[in-house]
Design an enzyme around this catalytic site. Structure first.
Site, PDB file in Angstrom:
ATOM      1  N   ASP A 249       0.854  -1.221  -0.026  1.00 25.61           N
ATOM      2  CA  ASP A 249       0.009  -0.072   0.087  1.00 25.61           C
ATOM      3  C   ASP A 249       0.863   1.319   0.018  1.00 25.61           C
ATOM      4  OD1 ASP A 249      -1.667   2.391   1.241  1.00 25.61           O
ATOM      5  OD2 ASP A 249      -3.086   0.698   1.157  1.00 25.61           O
ATOM      6  N   ASN A 257      -3.714  12.675  -4.632  1.00 22.95           N
ATOM      7  CA  ASN A 257      -4.826  12.998  -5.275  1.00 22.95           C
ATOM      8  C   ASN A 257      -5.278  14.388  -4.953  1.00 22.95           C
ATOM      9  OD1 ASN A 257      -4.638  10.708  -7.111  1.00 22.95           O
ATOM     10  ND2 ASN A 257      -5.872   9.562  -5.569  1.00 22.95           N
ATOM     11  N   ASP A 266      -2.050   8.869 -11.009  1.00 17.40           N
ATOM     12  CA  ASP A 266      -1.980   7.982 -11.993  1.00 17.40           C
ATOM     13  C   ASP A 266      -0.536   7.931 -12.482  1.00 17.40           C
ATOM     14  OD1 ASP A 266      -4.737   7.494 -11.942  1.00 17.40           O
ATOM     15  OD2 ASP A 266      -5.515   8.284 -14.004  1.00 17.40           O
ATOM     16  N   GLU A 292      -4.412   2.401  -4.505  1.00 16.96           N
ATOM     17  CA  GLU A 292      -2.995   2.235  -4.318  1.00 16.96           C
ATOM     18  C   GLU A 292      -2.486   0.891  -3.869  1.00 16.96           C
ATOM     19  OE1 GLU A 292      -4.853   4.192  -0.516  1.00 16.96           O
ATOM     20  OE2 GLU A 292      -5.188   4.043  -2.829  1.00 16.96           O
TER      21      GLU A 292
END
Length: 369
Positions: A249, A257, A266, A292
Site C-alpha cells: 500500500d 490525489n 495515476d 493504491e
C-alpha cells in the site's frame, strides 16, 4: 541430427501466426470444436458414400461394380469411420490428421479408376470436383493440410486425364477447367475460413485480456487475483511447493490525489508499477488489488527470501524520486501459504500484516504466520 517429421507435419504452417505461442494457443482453442466437426462430417460423408453406392448399384456396369463397391462401400467409408472414432475419442491426433489428408486422395483415385473403365464417365466425374471442395470447406483440415491434400488430388487427376487414361481434347479442356475452378474456390474458401477463425480467436484473447488487466498499469486486476491465488494453492497442495503473498500500500496516497489531482496520482501508480516490475522476478505475479494497493505472488520462496524481497522493494520505492510528488514510501504485509489455506485466509493474513505495518509507522514490512 534426427528430424522430427511428426512435429513438422503437425506444426509447420506458412499461414501460422508468427508468434509460436499464439499459434499454439490458437490450436488448443480450436481443437475441441474441430474434433467434433471432423467426427460429425466424417460420419455424414461415409453415410453419403454408402447411399451413393446403393443408388448406383442397379445401373452401374456389372464389370465395374466390384471396383465401385470396393471404393464406395468398403474403402472410403471405413477410413472415414476410423477418422470419426479417432476424433470422437480424442486419441491419436496425428493419425487422425494423416488419415483425413489421405481419405479424399483415396476417394479421388478410386473415382479416377472407376470413370476410366466405361463411357459416359462424366456423370461420375463430378465426384472429383466435389471431393476437392470438400477438402477445403467441410473436412475440418487445417488450411495447410487441406492445401496439401487438394494439390495432390489435382496433380493426380490431371496426370491421369492426360497420360494414364487420356481424354479427348474437348473433355480434357472442360475437365481441366472444372478442376481449376474447384481448386480455386476451395483454396479461397479454406483460406478465408481459417483467417476468420484467427480473427475471432484474436478478438477473444483481446477481450479476455481486457477483462483481467488493469488498464492504467497493465498488471492483472482484482478479477484475476482469485484465479491466480487459487491456482497456486492447488499446485502447492499437489506438489508441496510454497509461495508467498505480499500486499503493498503506497503510504498517504490520498494526499497525492488531493494535492496534485488524479492525473498525477495515476503517474505515481505507473511509476510504482515500473519499480515492482524491475525488482521482481519473471516468475512473480503482480496484481493491482485496487486504488493504491498491490499484490505480489512470489513462487518457491521461504520466509527469509520473501522478507528480503519485500525489504528490497520497500527501499527502492523509498529511494525513488517520483515525478512531481518527490519521494513516497510503501507499507508491506507478507505471508506464506499454509496447508489449510483458501483464497480468503491467505489474502486476509497478508492484509493483517499490512495493517500492522501501517499502524506501526508505515514504510516497513511485516510478516504474519
Amino acid at each position: 541430427m534426427s528430424i522430427n517429421y511428426r512435429y513438422i507435419f503437425c506444426s509447420y504452417n506458412l499461414f501460422a501466426f508468427k508468434d509460436s505461442q499464439t499459434q499454439e494457443r490458437f490450436n488448443e482453442w480450436r481443437r475441441p470444436s474441430r474434433l467434433k466437426h471432423i467426427s460429425a462430417i466424417s460420419i455424414l460423408t461415409a453415410s453419403l458414400y454408402l447411399i451413393f453406392a446403393y443408388i448406383t448399384r442397379s445401373f452401374i456396369p456389372a464389370d465395374i461394380l466390384p471396383l465401385a463397391t470396393l471404393v464406395h462401400v468398403y474403402l472410403v467409408p471405413s477410413i472415414l469411420i476410423l477418422i470419426a472414432l479417432l476424433a470422437y475419442f480424442k486419441i491419436r491426433y496425428f493419425l487422425m490428421t494423416f488419415l483425413l489428408i489421405i481419405a479424399p486422395i483415396v476417394a479421388a483415385i478410386g473415382n479416377m479408376l472407376i470413370v476410366s473403365e466405361f463411357e459416359g464417365y462424366t456423370t461420375y466425374q463430378t465426384e472429383l470436383y466435389l471431393i476437392i471442395f470438400w477438402v477445403f470447406t467441410v473436412s475440418g483440415l487445417k488450411f495447410i493440410h487441406a492445401l496439401l491434400s487438394g494439390l495432390l488430388i489435382y496433380i493426380s487427376a490431371t496426370l491421369s486425364a492426360y497420360l494414364i487414361y487420356p481424354m479427348n481434347t474437348e473433355a480434357f479442356v472442360l475437365h481441366s477447367f472444372w478442376m481449376i475452378a474447384a481448386l480455386s474456390f476451395g483454396i479461397l474458401s479454406g483460406y478465408l475460413l481459417e483467417s476468420s477463425q484467427k480473427t475471432i480467436f484474436l478478438k477473444k484473447e483481446e477481450l479476455e485480456k481486457i477483462a483481467i488487466t488493469d488498464k492504467l498499469t497493465g498488471l492483472y486486476n482484482r478479477t484475476m487475483s482469485d484465479k491466480v491465488v487459487k491456482d497456486e494453492l492447488e499446485k502447492s497442495k499437489r506438489y508441496g511447493h510454497s509461495f508467498g503473498l505480499m500486499m503493498l500500500d503506497i503510504d498517504y496516497f490520498k494526499n497525492v490525489n488531493d494535492t496534485y489531482g488524479h492525473l498525477v496520482g495515476d503517474d505515481v501508480l505507473v511509476e510504482f508499477t515500473n519499480i515492482l516490475k524491475k525488482y521482481t522476478r519473471s516468475t512473480d505475479t503482480l496484481i493491482r488489488w485496487g486504488g493504491e494497493e498491490f499484490i505480489i505472488i512470489s513462487l518457491e520462496v521461504d520466509k527469509d527470501g520473501l522478507m528480503t524481497l519485500a525489504e528490497h522493494i520497500r527501499k527502492k520505492v523509498e529511494g525513488h524520486n517520483f515525478k512531481t510528488v518527490g519521494t513516497k514510501t510503501v507499507s508491506i504485509g507478507v505471508t506464506l501459504n499454509k496447508d489449510n489455506d483458501d483464497i480468503n485466509s491467505i489474502v486476509q493474513r497478508a492484509d493483517q500484516a499490512l495493517y500492522k505495518s501501517k499502524n506501526s509507522g508505515r514504510n516497513r514490512s511485516n510478516f504474519l504466520d
